[in-house]
Design a protein around this motif. Structure first.
Motif, PDB file in Angstrom:
ATOM      1  N   ILE A 117      46.635  -8.460  91.056  1.00  0.00           N
ATOM      2  CA  ILE A 117      45.994  -7.022  91.110  1.00  0.00           C
ATOM      3  C   ILE A 117      46.930  -6.221  91.526  1.00  0.00           C
ATOM      4  N   ASP A 118      48.005  -6.576  92.878  1.00  0.00           N
ATOM      5  CA  ASP A 118      48.566  -5.256  93.376  1.00  0.00           C
ATOM      6  C   ASP A 118      49.811  -4.891  92.862  1.00  0.00           C
ATOM      7  N   SER A 119      49.684  -6.267  92.458  1.00  0.00           N
ATOM      8  CA  SER A 119      51.660  -6.349  91.039  1.00  0.00           C
ATOM      9  C   SER A 119      50.791  -5.195  90.210  1.00  0.00           C
ATOM     10  N   LEU A 120      50.111  -5.876  89.621  1.00  0.00           N
ATOM     11  CA  LEU A 120      49.938  -4.457  88.232  1.00  0.00           C
ATOM     12  C   LEU A 120      49.516  -3.082  88.080  1.00  0.00           C
ATOM     13  N   ILE A 121      48.540  -3.283  89.463  1.00  0.00           N
ATOM     14  CA  ILE A 121      48.847  -0.991  90.060  1.00  0.00           C
ATOM     15  C   ILE A 121      50.825  -1.447  90.253  1.00  0.00           C
ATOM     16  N   ILE A 122      50.839  -1.801  90.937  1.00  0.00           N
ATOM     17  CA  ILE A 122      52.732  -1.710  90.825  1.00  0.00           C
ATOM     18  C   ILE A 122      53.400  -1.615  89.962  1.00  0.00           C
ATOM     19  N   GLY A 123      53.005  -2.185  89.430  1.00  0.00           N
ATOM     20  CA  GLY A 123      53.770  -2.207  87.914  1.00  0.00           C
ATOM     21  C   GLY A 123      53.444  -0.220  87.355  1.00  0.00           C
ATOM     22  N   ILE A 124      52.319  -0.630  86.841  1.00  0.00           N
ATOM     23  CA  ILE A 124      51.178   0.963  86.474  1.00  0.00           C
ATOM     24  C   ILE A 124      52.621   1.748  86.868  1.00  0.00           C
ATOM     25  N   LEU A 125      52.121   2.068  88.445  1.00  0.00           N
ATOM     26  CA  LEU A 125      53.153   3.129  89.214  1.00  0.00           C
ATOM     27  C   LEU A 125      53.952   3.606  88.715  1.00  0.00           C
ATOM     28  N   ALA A 126      54.844   2.406  88.742  1.00  0.00           N
ATOM     29  CA  ALA A 126      56.224   1.939  88.604  1.00  0.00           C
ATOM     30  C   ALA A 126      56.875   2.832  87.109  1.00  0.00           C
ATOM     31  N   PHE A 127      55.581   2.280  86.444  1.00  0.00           N
ATOM     32  CA  PHE A 127      55.709   2.554  84.613  1.00  0.00           C
ATOM     33  C   PHE A 127      56.106   4.259  84.928  1.00  0.00           C
ATOM     34  N   ILE A 128      54.825   4.874  85.701  1.00  0.00           N
ATOM     35  CA  ILE A 128      54.405   5.890  85.161  1.00  0.00           C
ATOM     36  C   ILE A 128      55.714   7.095  86.296  1.00  0.00           C
ATOM     37  N   GLY A 129      56.053   6.550  87.681  1.00  0.00           N
ATOM     38  CA  GLY A 129      57.103   6.955  87.717  1.00  0.00           C
ATOM     39  C   GLY A 129      58.476   7.156  86.728  1.00  0.00           C
ATOM     40  N   LEU A 130      58.741   6.434  86.413  1.00  0.00           N
ATOM     41  CA  LEU A 130      60.145   6.325  86.007  1.00  0.00           C
ATOM     42  C   LEU A 130      59.876   6.694  84.313  1.00  0.00           C
ATOM     43  N   THR A 131      58.670   7.237  84.180  1.00  0.00           N
ATOM     44  CA  THR A 131      58.804   7.609  82.975  1.00  0.00           C
ATOM     45  C   THR A 131      59.126   9.145  82.809  1.00  0.00           C
ATOM     46  N   PHE A 132      58.402   9.753  83.789  1.00  0.00           N
ATOM     47  CA  PHE A 132      58.314  11.020  84.599  1.00  0.00           C
ATOM     48  C   PHE A 132      59.669  11.418  84.959  1.00  0.00           C
ATOM     49  N   MET A 133      60.867  10.663  85.695  1.00  0.00           N
ATOM     50  CA  MET A 133      62.140  10.684  86.133  1.00  0.00           C
ATOM     51  C   MET A 133      62.808  10.069  84.575  1.00  0.00           C
ATOM     52  N   GLN A 134      62.530  10.335  83.383  1.00  0.00           N
ATOM     53  CA  GLN A 134      63.262  10.181  82.248  1.00  0.00           C
ATOM     54  C   GLN A 134      64.372   9.180  82.271  1.00  0.00           C
ATOM     55  N   ALA A 135      63.604   7.518  83.625  1.00  0.00           N
ATOM     56  CA  ALA A 135      64.744   7.004  83.870  1.00  0.00           C
ATOM     57  C   ALA A 135      64.990   5.912  81.997  1.00  0.00           C
ATOM     58  N   PRO A 136      66.015   5.614  82.276  1.00  0.00           N
ATOM     59  CA  PRO A 136      66.304   4.444  80.590  1.00  0.00           C
ATOM     60  C   PRO A 136      65.254   3.302  80.706  1.00  0.00           C
ATOM     61  N   PHE A 137      64.870   2.842  79.703  1.00  0.00           N
ATOM     62  CA  PHE A 137      64.052   2.028  79.968  1.00  0.00           C
ATOM     63  C   PHE A 137      63.164   1.703  80.870  1.00  0.00           C
ATOM     64  N   PRO A 138      62.260   2.524  80.607  1.00  0.00           N
ATOM     65  CA  PRO A 138      60.800   2.604  81.619  1.00  0.00           C
ATOM     66  C   PRO A 138      60.016   0.910  81.545  1.00  0.00           C
ATOM     67  N   LEU A 139      60.068   0.671  80.049  1.00  0.00           N
ATOM     68  CA  LEU A 139      58.837  -0.222  80.280  1.00  0.00           C
ATOM     69  C   LEU A 139      59.083  -1.585  80.975  1.00  0.00           C
ATOM     70  N   ILE A 140      60.853  -1.983  80.222  1.00  0.00           N
ATOM     71  CA  ILE A 140      61.782  -3.129  81.367  1.00  0.00           C
ATOM     72  C   ILE A 140      61.206  -3.079  81.976  1.00  0.00           C
ATOM     73  N   LEU A 141      61.374  -2.040  82.950  1.00  0.00           N
ATOM     74  CA  LEU A 141      62.338  -2.180  84.803  1.00  0.00           C
ATOM     75  C   LEU A 141      60.886  -2.005  84.966  1.00  0.00           C
ATOM     76  N   SER A 142      60.129  -0.984  84.613  1.00  0.00           N
ATOM     77  CA  SER A 142      58.726  -1.154  85.040  1.00  0.00           C
ATOM     78  C   SER A 142      58.202  -2.466  84.759  1.00  0.00           C
ATOM     79  N   LEU A 143      58.306  -3.606  84.201  1.00  0.00           N
ATOM     80  CA  LEU A 143      57.883  -4.990  83.820  1.00  0.00           C
ATOM     81  C   LEU A 143      58.420  -5.895  84.926  1.00  0.00           C
ATOM     82  N   ILE A 144      60.139  -5.337  85.130  1.00  0.00           N
ATOM     83  CA  ILE A 144      60.097  -6.096  85.904  1.00  0.00           C
ATOM     84  C   ILE A 144      60.389  -6.560  87.362  1.00  0.00           C
ATOM     85  N   ILE A 145      59.758  -5.612  87.817  1.00  0.00           N
ATOM     86  CA  ILE A 145      59.266  -4.450  89.320  1.00  0.00           C
ATOM     87  C   ILE A 145      58.467  -4.639  89.262  1.00  0.00           C
TER      88      ILE A 145
END
Length: 419
Positions: free
Chosen positions: A259-287
């Protein structure tokens, strides 16, 4: 004369029995030697037969093991839905079987819906992102080399070519791997037989997990009855107590960390998408995935995210690093303690040791399950030491006496200071 004949007959009978025993022993030794010679001469065939049999056993046991794993992970969620249903209606309190079935179906709906979403949306997105990154990595590295050369051209005491050579050597393995990434993906996607076999095993595992969850109380009663029948009551109760302790350690850690990792992955995807980082889906999945590994996981997940962003936009990589650091601090100081609530009772040194040993033995999986295994060993080891200590010192506790003596020494020192 008759006595002599009886003695001679009994002596002859003893000799016959001795000769029969010797003959049997010789036959068994000869048979054992022949069998040993046959085994030595056919080690290759025997090894292949054992390997074939083990592969069949693995294929047969795989659905049951997968079903048990699914049921074990789904059990706390099923209990949660059962409690919610019973609170919201008297019908569910009076009909336990229907409540259990509905709770299991809600779990399956969530899991199957999530799996369908992953297959339809997530897998193609990840595939396209990997192929896009692999095809453009040469362009990214050339752009980065030009930026570094322009930067170090302004610095007279550092040669930009040397810096570029070092970076190219670092990025060369990544470039070589990325060149073959599309072929690897196509090969994996084209292996229809393996995909079908795993899919069939997964479907069978879902049905098996359903019956395991539905009849878990009955299975538990039969197992308890068998253990009480084949062991003493004291040993059986100790086994159930230890099994319950291990169950709580593993379930609290696995479910809480997921549950903790799922929440962190979702927050990472939202943050990276908002920052317009490259490949946010892959990066948030890795995180999110690497966050399952305690202590080292956040750092492992941050490295590829920073490297990929650094190749494309070095300035953005700085902001991505700051964002990941803030996310890790939020997880370590607030979210993780709230979800896990220190269920393992392990010091940081033990956790680091568990991750290192588990990773050396079983790789990434060992880095994850090594922590609850070490927590289990620590719990049972502590209980064993406490029992031995209490048995050895039932009356005169040396540690208690040492604490008393320490307090007495402190009191005497204070008295001396006052006097």
């Amino acid at each position: 004369m008759r006595k002599f004949d009886i003695f001679r007959r009994s002596n002859r009978n003893d000799q016959d029995k001795l000769l029969a025993k010797i003959s049997v022993y010789l036959f068994l030794v000869a048979a054992a030697l022949i069998l040993f010679e046959k085994i030595i001469g056919n080690l290759t065939g025997i090894g292949s037969s054992i390997a074939t049999m083990s592969s069949y056993l693995k294929a047969l046991a795989a659905p049951f093991l997968m079903g048990f794993a699914i049921a074990y992970v789904m059990n706390p969620f099923m209990n949660f839905f059962e409690r919610v249903l019973k609170k919201n209606g008297k019908y569910f309190e009076q009909h336990q079987k229907q409540t259990r079935t509905l709770a299991i179906l809600i779990n399956y709906t969530i899991i199957i819906g999530g799996t369908i979403w992953i297959i339809i949306y997530l897998v193609p997105e990840i595939k396209d992102s990997i192929i896009s990154f692999a095809t453009n990595i040469t362009t990214y590295s050339q752009t980065m080399n030009m930026r570094i050369q322009n930067l170090f051209d302004q610095i007279t005491f550092i040669d930009s070519e040397d810096v570029n050579n070092v970076i190219n050597r670092i990025l060369k393995p990544l470039q070589n791997a990325s060149e073959h990434a599309p072929e690897v993906i196509e090969t994996i996607a084209g292996n229809i037989y393996e995909f079908g076999r795993v899919t069939f095993q997964f479907i069978m595992a879902i049905f098996i997990s359903f019956y395991m969850l539905y009849d878990k109380e009955r299975f538990g009663k039969k197992f308890r009855k068998g253990l009480y029948a084949f062991s003493t009551k004291e040993k059986a109760e100790r086994f159930f107590s230890n099994a319950n302790c291990v169950h709580h350690i593993f379930q609290d850690f696995i479910v809480g960390k997921a549950i903790d990792s799922l929440i962190i992955g979702i927050l990472a995807f939202i943050g990276l998408t908002f920052m317009q980082a490259p490949f946010p889906l892959i990066l948030s999945l890795i995180i999110g995935v690497t966050n399952m590994i305690p202590y080292f996981g956040p750092f492992i997940g941050a490295i590829p995210a920073l490297c990929i962003t650094l190749l494309i936009d070095p300035v953005l990589a700085i902001w991505v690093g700051i964002f990941i650091l803030i996310l890790q601090q939020f997880d370590g100081n607030f979210l993780g303690p709230k979800i896990l609530s220190n269920s393992l009772d392990l010091s940081p040194l033990w956790i680091i040791l568990a991750v290192l040993v588990g990773g050396a033995v079983m790789g990434p999986l060992g880095m994850f399950i090594g922590v609850p295994i070490f927590a289990t060993i620590k719990t049972f080891g502590g209980e064993y030491i406490n029992r031995r200590y209490e048995k050895k010192y039932p009356v005169n506790d040396p540690m208690h006496l040492s604490e008393i003596s320490d307090t007495e020494n402190i009191d005497t020192e204070k008295k001396d200071e006052i006097s």
